[in-house]
Design an enzyme around this catalytic site. Sequence first.
Site: not given
Ligand code: GRF
Length: 208
Positions: A98, A117
């Site tokens: 993040m 993404h």
């Molecule tokens: C996913 O939807 C990814 O595309 C975005 O954040 C979310 C992460 O999900 N960047 P996870 O932690 O991999 O379950």
Amino acid sequence: MASLFTKPKKKIVFLASGRGSNLRAVLENLKKGKIAGTGISLITDNPACKALEIAKEFHLPSQVLDFKSFEDKSAYHKALLDRLLELQPELIVTVGYMKILKPEIIRAFPNSIINIHPSLLPAFPGLGAQKQAFEYGVKIAGCTAHFVDEGVDSGPVILQGVVKIKEGMSERDLTLEILKEEHKILPLAVQYFCEGKLKIQNRKVSIQ
Ligand code: GRF
């Protein structure tokens, strides 16, 4: 031991902040031997993230750089860069990480950082991509595995997965359908990278 016929495995570092389902998808493929790579570390900015449990389950070493424990943003990013330089990964995969990577990190690992993404880029970059797509009323949504450049979700596209929006679908249904596609295309993008199949020319990625 690598023989004359097997290419050495690429060293992969993962960056994650949350649930870690994409981390799991890649680790499962590594475990099955589908990807010519070795996960060498998970680095997270969030000590409470579920991704840490997933790393443990797969015996992937992990390191926490607790964002809140740093004096300021730049101290955090410097520590992250130092850690990455120590690890010397050949590939960095951001899986639900993040924070926006600083240009210093991107320049230290050129064309060697892959992100997933949840939209068909260049549509709906940034946060809440599924919500943005749902509210816009698009008929086709999806996800993108791409190289990371110095912009936000703007790097060269490697693979995209498509989800058709059916009548009556909720935002949650859409998010789940997109996630299923993410779990297919991200491991494949990592696999192609590790096999040396991805070539970038004029920001277009070809798979050779
Ligand atoms: C996913 O939807 C990814 O595309 C975005 O954040 C979310 C992460 O999900 N960047 P996870 O932690 O991999 O379950």
